[in-house]
Write an enzyme that holds these catalytic residues in place. Sequence first.
Site, PDB file in Angstrom:
ATOM      1  N   LYS A  77      41.034 -13.712 126.055  1.00  0.00           N
ATOM      2  CA  LYS A  77      41.785 -13.507 127.298  1.00  0.00           C
ATOM      3  C   LYS A  77      42.168 -12.029 127.381  1.00  0.00           C
ATOM      4  O   LYS A  77      42.547 -11.442 126.349  1.00  0.00           O
ATOM      5  CB  LYS A  77      43.026 -14.405 127.249  1.00  0.00           C
ATOM      6  CG  LYS A  77      43.887 -14.426 128.495  1.00  0.00           C
ATOM      7  CD  LYS A  77      45.056 -15.403 128.262  1.00  0.00           C
ATOM      8  CE  LYS A  77      45.917 -15.616 129.482  1.00  0.00           C
ATOM      9  NZ  LYS A  77      46.991 -16.617 129.248  1.00  0.00           N
ATOM     10  N   SER A 152      46.979 -20.314 132.764  1.00  0.00           N
ATOM     11  CA  SER A 152      46.519 -19.004 133.143  1.00  0.00           C
ATOM     12  C   SER A 152      45.256 -18.552 132.393  1.00  0.00           C
ATOM     13  O   SER A 152      44.586 -17.608 132.822  1.00  0.00           O
ATOM     14  CB  SER A 152      47.614 -17.962 132.874  1.00  0.00           C
ATOM     15  OG  SER A 152      47.912 -17.896 131.490  1.00  0.00           O
ATOM     16  N   SER A 176      49.266 -22.818 129.364  1.00  0.00           N
ATOM     17  CA  SER A 176      48.140 -21.980 129.796  1.00  0.00           C
ATOM     18  C   SER A 176      46.869 -22.072 128.972  1.00  0.00           C
ATOM     19  O   SER A 176      45.839 -21.536 129.391  1.00  0.00           O
ATOM     20  CB  SER A 176      48.580 -20.513 129.873  1.00  0.00           C
ATOM     21  OG  SER A 176      49.380 -20.304 130.996  1.00  0.00           O
TER      22      SER A 176
END
Lengths: 484, 99
Positions: A77, A152, A176
């Site tokens: 990420k 996310s 997330s």
Amino acid sequence: MSFDILNSNIPTINSAIKDKKISHRELVDFYIKRAKKYSKLNSYINIMEQEALEKVTNMDPDLSANEIIKGIPVSLKDIFLMKGHKTTCASKILSDHVATYDSTVASRLQNKGAVVIGKNNMDEFAMGSSNEHSFYGPALNPWDESRVPGGSSGGSAVSVSAGLCQISYGTDTGGSVRLPASYTGICSLKPTYGRVSRYGVIAFASSLDQPGPMARNIEDLAIAFDAVSGHDPNDSNTSSLPPSNIYKGLKNIEPCTLGVPYELLSDGIDKDVVKCFESSLEIFKKAGYVIKDIKLPHAKHSLDAYYIISTGEASSNLARYDGIRYGYRTSNISGLKDLYENSRSEGFGTEVKRRIALGTFVLSAGYYDAYFVKAAKVRRLIRQDFDNAFSSCSAILLPTAPTTAFKIGEKLADPMTMYLSDVLTVPVNLAAIPAMSIPCGFDSKSLPIGMQIIGKHFDEMTLFNLAYFMQRQRPELFNRVSVK
Amino acid sequence: MSIDKLTIKKVLGLSALKAKESEIDTLSEQLSSILEHMKALDAVDVTGIKPMFFGIDKDNCSVRADEPVVVERALIKTNALSIVDDLYCVPNIIAGDDE
């Protein structure tokens, strides 16, 4: 190359490399080519092709027992700092930011020989449940490209689900890594808070943020977790426990008692989700597990407490972006106040600004006690509920999300509706306990459904063994690649 | 609870953010809706409960030695928006003065 990479776990790939059926370079090249081929899914912000290929050229195929992750293509990420590489947090305000040091997750992976092939799309500053709040546009769900992959860590989930990397790492502040795993049909772990270092992870809400791995099967998830867990002097909140050794500990366990808070399944959960979840409970029951109705009386207040605490912490953490030392700076400057306000207003997206404003409000004089302190007290009650529940069960089961993946744009106009996507994941973050999301079936539109296995502090081993049991019971749901 | 436009403007000022009037209306509606949902917390009896700001017991946590960490100066400067004579350069921020 006849070896089937996509349907293999890391140990199988390592055996194939040792037997010279495939080389490390072919493995990395395979995933990079797929990542580029499926670029329309928008799962990567940056692919590090040249550096990744250079790293594996001439890599020794003879791996020792503790080199299990060596040469394995990994994505991160874009919230994890990697020295000398852009780390944007999917924000305009950091769109040109080059990291000056490595996050502990990145350095541990690289020290063990893992190959980072790229940085993944995400909701800006990890604030979102759909990956629609990215400066780089939404990542698309590979099961249905008109739908969100969840957030996310949406880009990470897509890269695993679509077979654009072997494993990935996201962060979980309120669900997330679990929510996108559920929406894309893969496995993910939100470790106990303090099990994986936050050093070099761009902060959203410091008391809740926790890095976690994502994978297509339980063996890979265990290997990914073992590679990064353990104490880090650079994160004073990391536990002094030794690093985990989950992969070697995976085994059949004796059936135990599993708790289900049935009261949380009553409102707002899709029928297909409940049906799939209950069919998983039946599998446990048939194997001798006892399913017990447990009470978590304050869990229904988790969402409110979470959005007070997380936005308050975010408001404070994001105060550092001022357009002075680094990050985006406005060209519209007529004074210092203008410089700050215009840089921040032009540099942050709508959702981030909304959360900063809410966080500033709940921290402001006159409202601090009524909101922030009250939420922190409710947080203690929520943790106590879990402590009480674990006195009569070994783990707790819940669906991961109330629905399957929704349409892009469907919830953007109403933030409260979007926030409700997190209703089943946020209690875990407030209590700082570990939770895993694993696939448990499909809805009537053939979209994946996930279930959570929630454990006691630092008892990730039990979660893995329960998930391992389910993987053996329903192998068709695991190691599944959404894009062939 | 509803949050009026004046309060929104104060909050935005404290947040070092700006918004257009139309955006303030939207923000007022959205934050009011969120705060209305949060009213449910009023029903929770927290008498005698201590706030918990971290979910873990911090007994096992330790603070590292406070030693200086040297980061490559050249790398830090790559993020500077403007460098003049090896120094960070910021815009002239005194209103009315030329650059």
